[in-house]
Design a protein around this motif. Structure first.
Motif: not given
Length: 149
Positions: A1-6, A87-92
C-alpha cells in the motif's frame, strides 16, 4: 500500500506576494521547491497544498463546521510566522513540521558546525535540498509510525 501524505505550506501572506517579497517564503520557492529531487519526492508521495493563516483563522471561527474548525485549530497550533512547512495525514493530523526561518538558519550552517540539527549527506550539492528531502522522508516515517499505533 502506498502512503500518500499532504505537504502543506502555511503562509502569513498570499503566495503571489512571494514573487516580489524578500524572505523565507521567496527563498524556499527559489531553491528547494524548484529542486528536481524534492519535486520528484513530492510527486511520488505527497499532495501539495498551501493555506493562508487568515483563511485558517476564518475556518477555525466557523461554528457551522466544527470538524473543519478543529482541523484548522490544529494547523494553527503548529504555525509559526512567517511560513511553516507541514506534513499531514489525509485526515489533517500533522505528523511533522518545521518553520521556514529555522530551516534556512539550519541549512546556512556548515555541516561540521556544532549544533547543526540536520545532516547534509545524501549526495546533494545544495544543503537545503538534502535537508528538505530529509524533512520529507522524516515526515513519511513519522506517518508510518503514527498509523501503526
Amino acid at each position: 500500500m502506498t502512503l500518500t501524505l499532504v505537504h502543506i505550506f502555511e503562509l502569513f501572506q498570499h503566495l503571489s506576494s512571494l514573487h516580489t517579497s524578500v524572505g523565507s517564503g521567496r527563498t524556499l520557492r527559489e531553491t528547494v521547491l524548484e529542486s528536481s529531487p524534492v519535486l520528484a519526492l513530492l510527486n511520488q508521495s505527497f499532495i501539495s497544498s498551501w493555506s493562508l493563516v487568515r483563511e485558517l483563522e476564518n475556518m477555525q471561527a466557523d461554528e457551522q463546521k466544527p470538524v473543519l474548525s478543529e482541523k484548522a485549530r490544529l494547523h494553527l497550533e503548529k504555525y509559526n510566522f512567517p511560513v511553516e512547512m507541514m506534513v499531514a495525514l489525509p485526515n489533517g493530523t500533522i505528523v511533522h513540521h518545521i518553520n521556514a526561518n529555522f530551516f534556512l538558519d539550519e541549512t546556512a550552517m556548515k555541516p561540521e558546525e556544532e549544533g547543526a540539527t540536520f545532516s547534509f549527506s545524501g549526495g546533494f550539492e545544495d544543503p537545503s535540498t538534502a535537508t528538505y528531502i530529509s524533512f520529507l522522508k522524516e515526515g513519511l516515517e513519522k506517518a508510518k509510525e503514527y498509523l501503526a499505533q
